[in-house]
Design a protein around this motif. Structure first.
Motif, PDB file in Angstrom:
ATOM      1  N   SER A   1       0.931  -1.459  -0.087  1.00  0.00           N
ATOM      2  CA  SER A   1       0.025  -0.493   0.369  1.00  0.00           C
ATOM      3  C   SER A   1       0.984   1.116   0.103  1.00  0.00           C
TER       4      SER A   1
ATOM      5  N   LYS B   1      -6.742  -0.389  -5.951  1.00  0.00           N
ATOM      6  CA  LYS B   1      -6.793  -0.110  -4.135  1.00  0.00           C
ATOM      7  C   LYS B   1      -6.541   1.362  -4.102  1.00  0.00           C
TER       8      LYS B   1
ATOM      9  N   GLY C   1      -3.315   3.782  -2.593  1.00  0.00           N
ATOM     10  CA  GLY C   1      -2.473   2.920  -2.274  1.00  0.00           C
ATOM     11  C   GLY C   1      -1.395   5.072  -2.076  1.00  0.00           C
TER      12      GLY C   1
END
Ligand SMILES: Nc1ncnc2c1ncn2[C@@H]1O[C@H](COP(=O)(O)OP(=O)(O)OP(=O)(O)O)[C@@H](O)[C@H]1O
Length: 469
Positions: free
Chosen positions: A393, A425, A427
């Protein structure tokens, strides 16, 4: 050797010209005090990169992008299959496919397999990114055409290196395992046969130089009896001096009706020119790589004066927010080694990917990181190119990516921190800036992508905390 000689050891690594470079961590990638000796290999090596991807990957890369098909005969109907049954494979082969856990053809296989298995045989040039099922496709084609009762080579597959040949060999063995009478020979350097001997194995897989010797000088193989010729990893192949010519010379010895199949993960001009030389009248299949974007990434930069301040900023970030896993990119091996050592001293579980590690050792490091056994992966760019670690991440550019001329390397920047649509997702990317020059690089990256990179004050804990939300 003492731990504080970490940086020293890295200096020695840099200085050592060829073999035996020192490293201060375990083959599994965990930092340890004991020294190990690894054999070096060219860091920019495409073959190593490709092998690495194969060793790490356990699953198909399923892309949502459309396949582009160019038929040799545009008037003939275009077939694509949604199941392996539709291909009318020999029962043993279908059994082999299912035993490998393949339920249905991958995107590229849907289109490539009907073409490859058509009668009369058709030639094919296929391009799609690594992991999309090319190897499985051509192995299936070879195994379908081979006549196990005939004890001479009928299928010939060229690979750029010995290690890559072995990987393909493994797939042939797995998929062909319900064909006990089938066997496989490796035409690779070091595999010495007696002069005058003829090979009885039906499939030969090898590197161009040795295959050429076996077909011409040594006459272990009768090229006139080859029915299927596969040229795998064409882009890697042509990056190696001499392979292109050797491949062409082999191809010229094959019969006219031999089926020629060429595969490549990328398709730059040089690959295309080569492909056209070795594959006459081809069908062409291309599968675009999924585009990465910066849309879901929060980007920041931190102003520092030197390496130590960059390290301090990093520690502050770690002190303020919870980071599940991070990848940190450095420009040189020396910095990467130093940073890994410092982070390790701070109690982080660090893995270091370094250019002089053997490819299997790199694969082991990445594998452990993927499994979450280490939380921080420090690496140089060359090492990490082409490796996707989706669950990361946070990406820290300890040094900004620049090309050989010192200009911003936008492509690498995007690849380091960008995400494809499916892995969209959110980041976080933090860029460390430590000079006017690097500020300039950052500005140019910002302009290139037309995306703002916000300033972050790492002395202000509240401010850091905010970026995590
Ligand atoms: N139809 C399928 N269903 C499920 N898994 C598959 C299928 N085809 C291939 N695979 C698996 O997906 C992974 C990648 O396949 P493969 O090695 O054939 O891809 P590739 O495009 O040749 O990659 P590379 O360019 O790295 O060689 C392998 O683990 C393979 O076993």
């Amino acid at each position: 050797m003492a731990t504080d000689s970490w940086a020293l050891a890295v200096d020695e690594q840099e200085a050592a010209a060829e073999h035996v470079l020192m490293n201060l961590f375990h083959p599994t990638g965990v930092l340890k005090n004991n020294a190990l000796f690894f054999t070096s290999f060219p860091t920019e090596d495409r073959a190593a990169q490709s092998l690495l991807n194969k060793l790490i990957r356990s699953n198909l890369v399923d892309t949502t992008n459309q396949v582009e098909v160019l038929q040799r005969d545009p008037t003939s109907p275009l077939y694509s299959v949604k199941s392996f049954e539709e291909l009318r494979l020999k029962p043993q082969l279908l059994q082999g496919v299912y035993a490998m856990g393949f339920n249905r053809p991958s995107k590229i296989q849907e289109n490539a397999l009907p073409m490859m298995l058509a009668e009369p045989p058709q030639n094919l040039i296929a391009q799609s990114q690594s992991g999309t099922g090319k190897t499985a496709a051509f192995v299936l084609a070879m195994l379908s055409r081979v006549e196990p009762g005939n004890k001479y080579p009928q299928c010939l597959c060229l690979s750029p290196t010995y290690e890559l040949a072995l990987q393909t060999g493994k797939v042939i063995e797995q998929m062909g395992k319900f064909h006990p009478e089938l066997s496989l020979a490796y035409a690779v350097r070091g595999n010495k046969l007696e002069r005058g001997q003829k090979i009885s194995e039906q499939i030969v897989i090898g590197t161009p130089g040795t295959v050429l010797d076996w077909c011409s000088k040594l006459k272990f193989i009768d090229p006139k009896k080859i029915k299927v010729f596969v040229l795998d990893e064409a882009d890697v192949m042509i990056a190696t001096q001499g392979h292109q010519d050797q491949s062409i010379r082999i191809q010229r010895m094959l019969p006219r009706d031999c089926q020629m199949l060429l595969f490549s993960a990328t398709f730059e001009d040089s690959v295309w020119k080569f492909a056209q030389k070795v594959v006459p009248d081809p069908n062409i299949i291309k599968l675009k790589r999924e585009e990465e974007t910066l849309d879901t990434i929060k980007q920041y930069y931190v102003l520092c004066n030197n390496r130590d301040e960059k390290f301090q900023a990093l520690c502050n970030i770690y002190g303020a927010i919870t980071i599940a896993q991070a990848m940190i990119f450095c420009h040189t091996r020396k910095t990467a080694g130093w940073l890994a050592g410092e982070l390790s001293k701070e109690g982080h579980q660090v893995a270091l990917l370094s250019g002089e590690m053997m490819v299997e050792q790199r694969a082991a490091v990445i594998e452990r990181f993927r499994e979450g056994k280490e939380k921080v992966l420090v690496t140089t760019n060359v090492c990490a190119r082409g490796i996707d670690v989706e669950q990361v991440s946070v990406v820290i550019n300890f040094d900004l990516p620049v090309d050989k001329d010192g200009n911003p390397d936008n492509e690498t920047y995007l690849h380091r921190i960008g995400r494809t649509g499916r892995f969209g997702k959110r980041g976080l990317a933090v860029n460390m800036v430590d000079s006017k020059h690097s500020m300039n690089i950052l500005n140019r990256i910002q302009e290139h992508f037309n995306k703002k990179i916000e300033k972050l004050d790492t002395d202000d804990l509240d401010e850091i905390e905010k970026i995590a939300n």
